[in-house]
Structures are given as C-alpha cells and as structure tokens.
Design a protein around this motif. Sequence first.
Motif, PDB file in Angstrom:
ATOM      1  N   GLN A 163     -38.619  49.235 -17.391  1.00 30.41           N
ATOM      2  CA  GLN A 163     -38.599  47.943 -16.703  1.00 30.41           C
ATOM      3  C   GLN A 163     -39.870  47.836 -15.871  1.00 30.41           C
ATOM      4  OE1 GLN A 163     -35.877  46.823 -13.194  1.00 30.41           O
ATOM      5  NE2 GLN A 163     -34.822  45.922 -14.960  1.00 30.41           N
ATOM      6  N   GLU A 164     -40.729  46.916 -16.246  1.00 32.04           N
ATOM      7  CA  GLU A 164     -42.009  46.784 -15.560  1.00 32.04           C
ATOM      8  C   GLU A 164     -41.813  46.210 -14.157  1.00 32.04           C
ATOM      9  OE1 GLU A 164     -44.696  47.932 -16.654  1.00 32.04           O
ATOM     10  OE2 GLU A 164     -44.149  48.337 -18.739  1.00 32.04           O
ATOM     11  N   PRO A 165     -42.546  46.723 -13.168  1.00 32.73           N
ATOM     12  CA  PRO A 165     -42.432  46.198 -11.803  1.00 32.73           C
ATOM     13  C   PRO A 165     -43.095  44.825 -11.692  1.00 32.73           C
ATOM     14  CG  PRO A 165     -44.196  47.786 -11.923  1.00 32.73           C
ATOM     15  CD  PRO A 165     -43.510  47.821 -13.266  1.00 32.73           C
ATOM     16  N   SER A 166     -42.705  44.102 -10.683  1.00 33.57           N
ATOM     17  CA  SER A 166     -43.340  42.812 -10.437  1.00 33.57           C
ATOM     18  C   SER A 166     -44.775  43.044  -9.976  1.00 33.57           C
ATOM     19  CB  SER A 166     -42.566  42.044  -9.363  1.00 33.57           C
ATOM     20  OG  SER A 166     -42.656  42.721  -8.117  1.00 33.57           O
ATOM     21  N   ALA A 167     -45.584  42.004 -10.047  1.00 28.09           N
ATOM     22  CA  ALA A 167     -46.983  42.124  -9.630  1.00 28.09           C
ATOM     23  C   ALA A 167     -47.082  42.549  -8.168  1.00 28.09           C
ATOM     24  CB  ALA A 167     -47.698  40.791  -9.844  1.00 28.09           C
ATOM     25  N   GLN A 168     -46.170  42.056  -7.354  1.00 29.54           N
ATOM     26  CA  GLN A 168     -46.180  42.398  -5.931  1.00 29.54           C
ATOM     27  C   GLN A 168     -45.829  43.869  -5.716  1.00 29.54           C
ATOM     28  OE1 GLN A 168     -43.583  39.971  -3.569  1.00 29.54           O
ATOM     29  NE2 GLN A 168     -44.192  40.899  -1.631  1.00 29.54           N
ATOM     30  N   ASP A 169     -44.813  44.351  -6.432  1.00 29.42           N
ATOM     31  CA  ASP A 169     -44.421  45.754  -6.309  1.00 29.42           C
ATOM     32  C   ASP A 169     -45.529  46.675  -6.807  1.00 29.42           C
ATOM     33  OD1 ASP A 169     -41.995  45.066  -5.263  1.00 29.42           O
ATOM     34  OD2 ASP A 169     -40.940  45.124  -7.191  1.00 29.42           O
ATOM     35  N   PHE A 170     -46.157  46.281  -7.912  1.00 29.22           N
ATOM     36  CA  PHE A 170     -47.211  47.116  -8.475  1.00 29.22           C
ATOM     37  C   PHE A 170     -48.407  47.206  -7.530  1.00 29.22           C
ATOM     38  CE2 PHE A 170     -51.102  47.648 -11.006  1.00 29.22           C
ATOM     39  CZ  PHE A 170     -50.813  48.867 -11.600  1.00 29.22           C
ATOM     40  N   ALA A 171     -48.778  46.094  -6.936  1.00 33.51           N
ATOM     41  CA  ALA A 171     -49.915  46.085  -6.013  1.00 33.51           C
ATOM     42  C   ALA A 171     -49.652  46.982  -4.812  1.00 33.51           C
ATOM     43  CB  ALA A 171     -50.198  44.656  -5.555  1.00 33.51           C
ATOM     44  N   ALA A 172     -48.393  47.023  -4.378  1.00 35.59           N
ATOM     45  CA  ALA A 172     -48.050  47.811  -3.194  1.00 35.59           C
ATOM     46  C   ALA A 172     -48.046  49.310  -3.485  1.00 35.59           C
ATOM     47  CB  ALA A 172     -46.684  47.379  -2.665  1.00 35.59           C
ATOM     48  N   LYS A 173     -47.779  49.679  -4.750  1.00 41.89           N
ATOM     49  CA  LYS A 173     -47.619  51.102  -5.057  1.00 41.89           C
ATOM     50  C   LYS A 173     -48.542  51.607  -6.160  1.00 41.89           C
ATOM     51  CE  LYS A 173     -42.864  51.718  -3.521  1.00 41.89           C
ATOM     52  NZ  LYS A 173     -41.571  52.386  -3.818  1.00 41.89           N
ATOM     53  N   LYS A 174     -49.566  50.845  -6.511  1.00 42.37           N
ATOM     54  CA  LYS A 174     -50.394  51.233  -7.656  1.00 42.37           C
ATOM     55  C   LYS A 174     -51.110  52.566  -7.436  1.00 42.37           C
ATOM     56  CE  LYS A 174     -54.423  48.447  -6.259  1.00 42.37           C
ATOM     57  NZ  LYS A 174     -55.359  47.381  -6.707  1.00 42.37           N
ATOM     58  N   ASP A 175     -51.589  52.817  -6.211  1.00 39.17           N
ATOM     59  CA  ASP A 175     -52.281  54.078  -5.946  1.00 39.17           C
ATOM     60  C   ASP A 175     -51.323  55.262  -6.066  1.00 39.17           C
ATOM     61  OD1 ASP A 175     -54.655  52.757  -5.513  1.00 39.17           O
ATOM     62  OD2 ASP A 175     -54.385  52.645  -3.338  1.00 39.17           O
ATOM     63  N   GLN A 176     -50.129  55.090  -5.537  1.00 43.59           N
ATOM     64  CA  GLN A 176     -49.130  56.155  -5.606  1.00 43.59           C
ATOM     65  C   GLN A 176     -48.721  56.427  -7.049  1.00 43.59           C
ATOM     66  OE1 GLN A 176     -45.659  55.360  -3.253  1.00 43.59           O
ATOM     67  NE2 GLN A 176     -44.458  56.992  -4.193  1.00 43.59           N
ATOM     68  N   ILE A 177     -48.554  55.369  -7.822  1.00 50.01           N
ATOM     69  CA  ILE A 177     -48.177  55.523  -9.230  1.00 50.01           C
ATOM     70  C   ILE A 177     -49.275  56.238 -10.003  1.00 50.01           C
ATOM     71  CG2 ILE A 177     -47.689  54.273 -11.370  1.00 50.01           C
ATOM     72  CD1 ILE A 177     -46.361  52.110  -9.654  1.00 50.01           C
ATOM     73  N   ARG A 178     -50.526  55.856  -9.765  1.00 53.86           N
ATOM     74  CA  ARG A 178     -51.646  56.485 -10.462  1.00 53.86           C
ATOM     75  C   ARG A 178     -51.719  57.979 -10.157  1.00 53.86           C
ATOM     76  NH1 ARG A 178     -55.856  54.273  -7.950  1.00 53.86           N
ATOM     77  NH2 ARG A 178     -55.971  56.099  -6.601  1.00 53.86           N
ATOM     78  N   ASP A 179     -51.571  58.337  -8.887  1.00 53.92           N
ATOM     79  CA  ASP A 179     -51.636  59.749  -8.500  1.00 53.92           C
ATOM     80  C   ASP A 179     -50.489  60.545  -9.111  1.00 53.92           C
ATOM     81  OD1 ASP A 179     -53.864  59.148  -7.027  1.00 53.92           O
ATOM     82  OD2 ASP A 179     -52.806  59.039  -5.101  1.00 53.92           O
ATOM     83  N   SER A 180     -49.303  59.942  -9.161  1.00 51.63           N
ATOM     84  CA  SER A 180     -48.143  60.629  -9.732  1.00 51.63           C
ATOM     85  C   SER A 180     -48.338  60.878 -11.221  1.00 51.63           C
ATOM     86  CB  SER A 180     -46.867  59.809  -9.502  1.00 51.63           C
ATOM     87  OG  SER A 180     -46.582  59.690  -8.135  1.00 51.63           O
TER      88      SER A 180
END
Length: 223
Positions: A160-177
């Motif tokens: 389930q893809e996150p919303s654009a707002q959720d992705f913007a808020a956590k994109k750095d954390q997701i990339r590092d993970s």
Amino acid sequence: MISTDFVSRTESLPGIGNSPEFMNAAFEQREKSPPDQVQLPQGVVVYEVTAIKPPATPTFEEIRSRVETEFKNERVAALLSQKTKELSDRAKAEHDLKKAAKEVGATVKTTDFVLPDGQVPDLGNLSGPAAVIFSMKPGEISGPIENGNIGAVLSLLEKQEPSAQDFAAKKDQIRDSLLQGKQQELFGLFVQNLREQMQKSGKIKINEDEMKSLSRSQAPEEG
C-alpha cells in the motif's frame, strides 16, 4: 524477564544473540544502577546490571563449559543460516513460500500493513535486515534474513503506497532503512557463499551428525 549469570563481552545472550551493541552498553553500566534500555534491530531491550565480577583467570571447568557453550552456539547459528537459505532457495524455485515452509517445517506467519519504522512479532524492528521487504514487489520472495537467533524468509503479499504527504515526511527514514536492509542482506549472502566455497575446497568441514541432532530443535520463521 530473563536473568543471566556473569557474562563476558563476547558471549551470546538468550533472546538477544550475539550483540556487541548491547554488550557495550551493558558493560558501561555501573553495578546496581537504575534499569536502562538499548535499541536493537529486534526491538528495545531493558536491562539492569545487578553485579559486576572483576576479571579473573577462569578455572579449567569454567573454560570447558564456556568452550562447549560457544561451540554449540556457533553450530546452531550455522544450522540456522543453512536452513534459512534452504527455505529461501526452495521457495524461490517453487514460487510458493507457504508450500516451501510446510515442506521444511517452518512456521508461517502473516502480518497486517506495517511502516518502515514498525515492528513485527518475533522478527523485530523493520529498520533492520527485514527492511528489504519495502524494496520488494508483491509476490516476490526475499533471501535469507537473520536477526539474532531468528531466521526468516519474507514474501510480500500486498503493498500500500503512502500518500504524498506521508512520503515527504518520512522519505529520508525510508531511504536509510532500505539501504541498511540491502547492505545486511548482501553481507549475509556473501558469508553464506564463502562458507560453501570453503566447504567445497575442504578448508572447513561440518559435523553432519551434530548438525542433524541440532536440527531437531531449530526451524526458521516465515512471514
């Protein structure tokens, strides 16, 4: 709650496994200090140092017991790695993780949607080795994943893809993970391949009788 006898920095602990990060934190703690906590890939561990034993020359029996324990732990870890890789290879060949898990006697578990900073029962924090799941496509099966004394193979059922707002808020954390999970997966595959090459060349030998006896109590997780 788990209590242990005196341990050294290099020993493996029940429920935690071989964790230099935890040991470093524990050995910096003073005797009878208030409980403290440390974040590990499998979750948060709360610990308390109740006593500290000064370094001393161990007796013969202490050395013998320690060597036997370390040898057994190494064999169990090697068996877990082997069994987890076998499950992953079989599942990919059959394109069916549930079927492969049933054939090797592994436990099948399914979770609801989780975030990159979430936790999965038994597997722990998804910012660790299991972070590879977020780079997979539905239907794909992961390579072997080891997290302490847990071995797992993952299959992504639905994303389930996150919303654009959720992705913007956590994109750095997701990339590092994702980066951390990929690095750990590749290192695990490297170690496994190196072990197989050394076995073929005769540089190391596996005691098959002992491995069979240990396998009765060891089976990887599947999720």
